[in-house]
Design a protein around this motif. Structure first.
Motif, PDB file in Angstrom:
ATOM      1  N   VAL A 121      -8.102  33.735   6.036  1.00 42.00           N
ATOM      2  CA  VAL A 121      -9.120  32.756   5.609  1.00 42.00           C
ATOM      3  C   VAL A 121      -9.351  31.689   6.668  1.00 42.00           C
ATOM      4  N   ALA A 122      -8.897  31.935   7.907  1.00 39.21           N
ATOM      5  CA  ALA A 122      -9.022  30.912   8.958  1.00 39.21           C
ATOM      6  C   ALA A 122     -10.468  30.484   9.157  1.00 39.21           C
ATOM      7  N   ASP A 123     -11.407  31.437   9.068  1.00 35.76           N
ATOM      8  CA  ASP A 123     -12.814  31.112   9.306  1.00 35.76           C
ATOM      9  C   ASP A 123     -13.360  30.134   8.272  1.00 35.76           C
ATOM     10  N   LEU A 124     -12.735  30.062   7.086  1.00 35.55           N
ATOM     11  CA  LEU A 124     -13.192  29.139   6.051  1.00 35.55           C
ATOM     12  C   LEU A 124     -12.638  27.728   6.249  1.00 35.55           C
ATOM     13  N   LEU A 125     -11.638  27.591   7.115  1.00 33.22           N
ATOM     14  CA  LEU A 125     -10.905  26.327   7.191  1.00 33.22           C
ATOM     15  C   LEU A 125     -10.973  25.655   8.555  1.00 33.22           C
ATOM     16  N   THR A 126     -11.848  26.121   9.439  1.00 30.39           N
ATOM     17  CA  THR A 126     -11.899  25.559  10.796  1.00 30.39           C
ATOM     18  C   THR A 126     -12.391  24.115  10.807  1.00 30.39           C
ATOM     19  N   ASP A 127     -13.162  23.712   9.804  1.00 32.03           N
ATOM     20  CA  ASP A 127     -13.745  22.368   9.816  1.00 32.03           C
ATOM     21  C   ASP A 127     -13.141  21.422   8.792  1.00 32.03           C
ATOM     22  N   VAL A 128     -12.081  21.843   8.105  1.00 31.90           N
ATOM     23  CA  VAL A 128     -11.488  20.956   7.102  1.00 31.90           C
ATOM     24  C   VAL A 128     -10.719  19.836   7.798  1.00 31.90           C
ATOM     25  N   GLU A 129     -10.663  18.674   7.145  1.00 33.61           N
ATOM     26  CA  GLU A 129      -9.960  17.527   7.730  1.00 33.61           C
ATOM     27  C   GLU A 129      -8.503  17.526   7.270  1.00 33.61           C
ATOM     28  N   PHE A 130      -7.838  18.633   7.544  1.00 34.38           N
ATOM     29  CA  PHE A 130      -6.436  18.800   7.176  1.00 34.38           C
ATOM     30  C   PHE A 130      -5.788  19.605   8.302  1.00 34.38           C
ATOM     31  N   LYS A 131      -5.064  18.900   9.157  1.00 37.56           N
ATOM     32  CA  LYS A 131      -4.566  19.513  10.389  1.00 37.56           C
ATOM     33  C   LYS A 131      -3.635  20.700  10.139  1.00 37.56           C
ATOM     34  N   VAL A 132      -2.945  20.686   9.003  1.00 40.04           N
ATOM     35  CA  VAL A 132      -2.042  21.802   8.685  1.00 40.04           C
ATOM     36  C   VAL A 132      -2.817  23.109   8.627  1.00 40.04           C
ATOM     37  N   PHE A 133      -4.085  23.025   8.144  1.00 40.04           N
ATOM     38  CA  PHE A 133      -4.941  24.207   8.091  1.00 40.04           C
ATOM     39  C   PHE A 133      -5.801  24.327   9.342  1.00 40.04           C
ATOM     40  N   GLN A 134      -6.388  23.222   9.761  1.00 42.21           N
ATOM     41  CA  GLN A 134      -7.355  23.268  10.858  1.00 42.21           C
ATOM     42  C   GLN A 134      -6.712  23.701  12.172  1.00 42.21           C
ATOM     43  N   GLY A 135      -5.502  23.191  12.444  1.00 47.83           N
ATOM     44  CA  GLY A 135      -4.827  23.528  13.703  1.00 47.83           C
ATOM     45  C   GLY A 135      -4.664  25.029  13.890  1.00 47.83           C
TER      46      GLY A 135
ATOM     47  N   ASP B 161     -17.460  24.006  -1.301  1.00 51.07           N
ATOM     48  CA  ASP B 161     -17.867  25.269  -0.680  1.00 51.07           C
ATOM     49  C   ASP B 161     -16.658  26.040  -0.162  1.00 51.07           C
ATOM     50  N   VAL B 162     -15.687  25.305   0.421  1.00 49.45           N
ATOM     51  CA  VAL B 162     -14.483  25.969   0.922  1.00 49.45           C
ATOM     52  C   VAL B 162     -13.701  26.590  -0.229  1.00 49.45           C
ATOM     53  N   VAL B 163     -13.550  25.836  -1.318  1.00 50.15           N
ATOM     54  CA  VAL B 163     -12.834  26.358  -2.489  1.00 50.15           C
ATOM     55  C   VAL B 163     -13.554  27.586  -3.042  1.00 50.15           C
ATOM     56  N   LYS B 164     -14.872  27.509  -3.120  1.00 44.38           N
ATOM     57  CA  LYS B 164     -15.648  28.640  -3.613  1.00 44.38           C
ATOM     58  C   LYS B 164     -15.441  29.867  -2.727  1.00 44.38           C
ATOM     59  N   GLY B 165     -15.417  29.635  -1.410  1.00 45.80           N
ATOM     60  CA  GLY B 165     -15.199  30.739  -0.461  1.00 45.80           C
ATOM     61  C   GLY B 165     -13.827  31.367  -0.643  1.00 45.80           C
ATOM     62  N   LEU B 166     -12.812  30.516  -0.871  1.00 45.68           N
ATOM     63  CA  LEU B 166     -11.457  31.029  -1.087  1.00 45.68           C
ATOM     64  C   LEU B 166     -11.376  31.863  -2.357  1.00 45.68           C
TER      65      LEU B 166
END
Length: 595
Positions: A297-311, A377-382
């Motif tokens: 699911v990396a493509d869904l999380l590239t722009d989230v403001e959460f470094k644990v996921f975004q990094g 939108d991210v939650v919906k994608g997940l």
């Protein structure tokens, strides 16, 4: 001393006199009649003694468990009301006419009941008693049947059983060698073989074409339930056969083995690449009975403001994957914390989660400590990608790709067991197309299988130019998440073998010192060859339904590589050490301990 085994007496022997030997499994005095359960390796039979023969009856009354005895008696059918369908011999009993105590038994140091609660240390210390227990005896007998079936199959397919040396030279197999000092060459050592790899290749160079051996191997490594310092391989090597042909033949052998001994049809084995196995299951030995899969699911999380996921989502070497567990939302916070703790064993720094309590309520029906960082939108994608339903649980893994694969793969196995998701009894497969090399912690390269594995479709020059992208012509047989065996096409020319050594940092001088005999042999018309080695102990462990290979070995070691039975390892005689030119250096703790 016997006419047949205890477990082999049946209705066909009614009216016959039999002579049996074995151990007293249990003795019962019921109203002046003694019932004796006599046991040998083939089973248990009931013997009845009555007071009509006073001298024999008195001996029967004196027996205790594990007395070794000989009995004679008349086989008779049991009344219908007394037939025991749980025993092979349950339709008959023996009216005893003679009883000889061959050896008495002292009080037992371990419990011999079926539901015994002896520690493993006790079981190994008194292994000769532990092996008398029917469930243990059955496993060892089953092991003998497996090796017999394997020999028949391989003998029938033109393979030659050839022995290779036990005293040999150290080879780079990925674990520490057991060393054996040489008395005639002081300061030099033999090594016990981690496998017969080089010798079986040399046998192919010698023209024997098809080789096998059921062989002891030795590795001085940290132990687990499926590891031992000495273990047994079904070792196979062939000439002029492709990887596909080797896989077909050994798959045929495994299907034949399961059909003959378990009446199980394994069917055809699907093939899966290493890359697909790691992507979908986080493991190169996936248990296909478990329906759970890792979902990227990396493509869904590239722009989230959460470094644990975004990094990790934006890192070329990172990975963000999720696991959707049906019905997992019922887990308590304490249980989720236990899952997180479990993931840290495999390198994860934590474990994010999302409970889908009620999908119809949208975001309000979702519970998660990371929900505030995720847009609708991210939650919906997940939810769409995981096909999550109300009551499901989504677990997140975000880190370097290897850590995510290992941690989430382990959680997949745990969740499959915890939620009883496994489907089917047997799910075999082949995992193929392994990387030729993998990175070590210091940035170097290590052979994923072993350094004698051939790459697929590359010249030595191409391999040295881009070793990290090379795919090996290797294959592993996997069953229910357990690697039964692995093999490969071997390198059969010196130029390619020298190139592989260079990639691994083994320069010419070291290569000639360690493998000069192999490199020279490769110059003299070496045929294309390939092989495979099965872990016999693992196969028997799976087939008998136990969880440790120690339960299918007659005299295994403990998890600390010790033998409680013989107290091995032990200290050597000082005179022997002098003769061998060896000086034992005490540790600092031993130096400080007073004599």
């Amino acid at each position: 001393m016997r006419s047949q085994y205890c477990g082999d007496v049946n209705k066909s022997h009614v009216g016959q006199e039999v002579t049996l030997v074995g151990w007293v499994n249990r003795s019962r005095d019921l109203g002046g009649v003694v019932f004796l359960d006599l046991r040998d390796r083939e089973g248990i039979v009931q013997v009845v003694y009555d007071p009509d023969l006073p001298e024999v009856f008195d001996v029967a009354c004196s027996l205790r468990s594990e007395f070794c005895v000989q009995i004679k008696g008349l086989v008779r059918a049991r009344p219908d009301s007394q037939v025991n369908n749980q025993m092979r011999t349950g339709e008959i009993e023996i009216l005893g006419t003679s009883l000889t105590v061959l050896n008495s038994s002292a009080p037992l140091p371990i419990n011999m009941d079926k539901n015994q609660h002896n520690t493993e240390e006790q079981r190994l210390k008194y292994r000769y008693l532990d092996l008398r227990r029917p469930e243990m005896a059955e496993r060892i007998i089953f092991r003998a049947k497996v090796t017999s079936a394997v020999r028949r199959f391989l003998d029938g397919n033109g393979f030659l059983d050839i022995e290779t040396p036990i005293l040999t030279k150290a080879t780079p197999e990925g674990a520490r060698d057991y060393l054996v000092p040489s008395r005639t060459y002081k300061g030099q050592f033999f090594a016990l073989p981690q496998s017969p790899q080089l010798f079986k290749q040399l046998l192919m160079m010698s023209g024997f074409d098809r080789y096998y051996q059921i062989v002891k191997c030795f590795r001085d490594e940290d132990l687990r339930a499926d590891r031992q310092p000495e273990f047994t391989q079904i070792d196979i090597e062939t000439s002029f056969m492709s990887s596909a042909q080797v896989m077909d033949k050994t798959e045929e052998m495994m299907r034949s083995l399961f059909k003959e001994l378990l009446n199980v049809d394994l069917g055809e084995f699907p093939k899966m690449t290493f890359a697909e196995a790691m992507r979908r299951f986080g493991s190169d030995k996936p248990d296909l009975r478990n329906p759970l899969e890792l979902i990227d699911v990396a493509d869904l999380l590239t722009d989230v403001e959460f470094k644990v996921f975004q990094g990790p989502a934006t890192d070329p070497e990172g990975r963000v994957a999720v696991l959707c567990i049906p019905g997992g939302a019922k887990l308590s916070r304490k249980q989720l914390d236990e899952y997180a703790k479990y993931a840290t064993i495999y390198g994860a720094k934590g474990l994010a989660w999302m409970k889908i309590n009620d999908l119809d309520k949208g975001l309000e029906g979702i519970q998660s400590p990371v929900l505030k960082f995720l847009s609708e939108d991210v939650v919906k994608g997940l939810l769409e990608r995981t096909d999550a339903k109300s009551g499901d649980l989504i677990l997140f893994g975000a880190d370097k790709a290897n850590i995510v694969s290992e941690a989430m793969g382990a959680l997949r196995i745990k969740a499959g067991e915890d939620f009883d998701l496994l489907k089917g009894d047997w799910k075999p497969l082949w995992v193929v197309d392994f990387p030729m090399f993998e990175r070590t912690s210091d940035g170097g390269l290590h052979a994923m299988h072993h350094p004698f594995t051939a790459p697929s479709g590359m010249t030595p020059e191409q391999l040295e130019a881009d070793p990290i992208s090379a795919i090996s012509d290797a294959y592993d047989m996997v069953l229910n998440g357990c690697e039964l065996g692995g093999g490969s096409v071997r390198i059969h020319n010196s130029e390619m073998q020298t190139a592989v050594f260079r990639i691994l940092g083994i320069e010419e001088e070291e290569a000639n010192e360690k493998f000069g005999f192999l490199l020279e042999a490769l110059r003299y018309g070496t045929p294309p060859h390939a092989g495979l080695a099965f872990g016999l102990d693992r196969i028997i462990m799976l087939m008998t339904g136990t969880s440790s290979i120690r339960d299918v070995m007659a005299f295994p070691k403990t998890t600390t590589a010790a033998c409680p039975l013989t107290n091995a390892p032990g200290f050597a005689n000082p005179e022997q050490l002098v003769e061998l030119g060896i000086d034992v250096i005490k540790s600092e703790e031993e130096k400080e301990t007073p004599e």
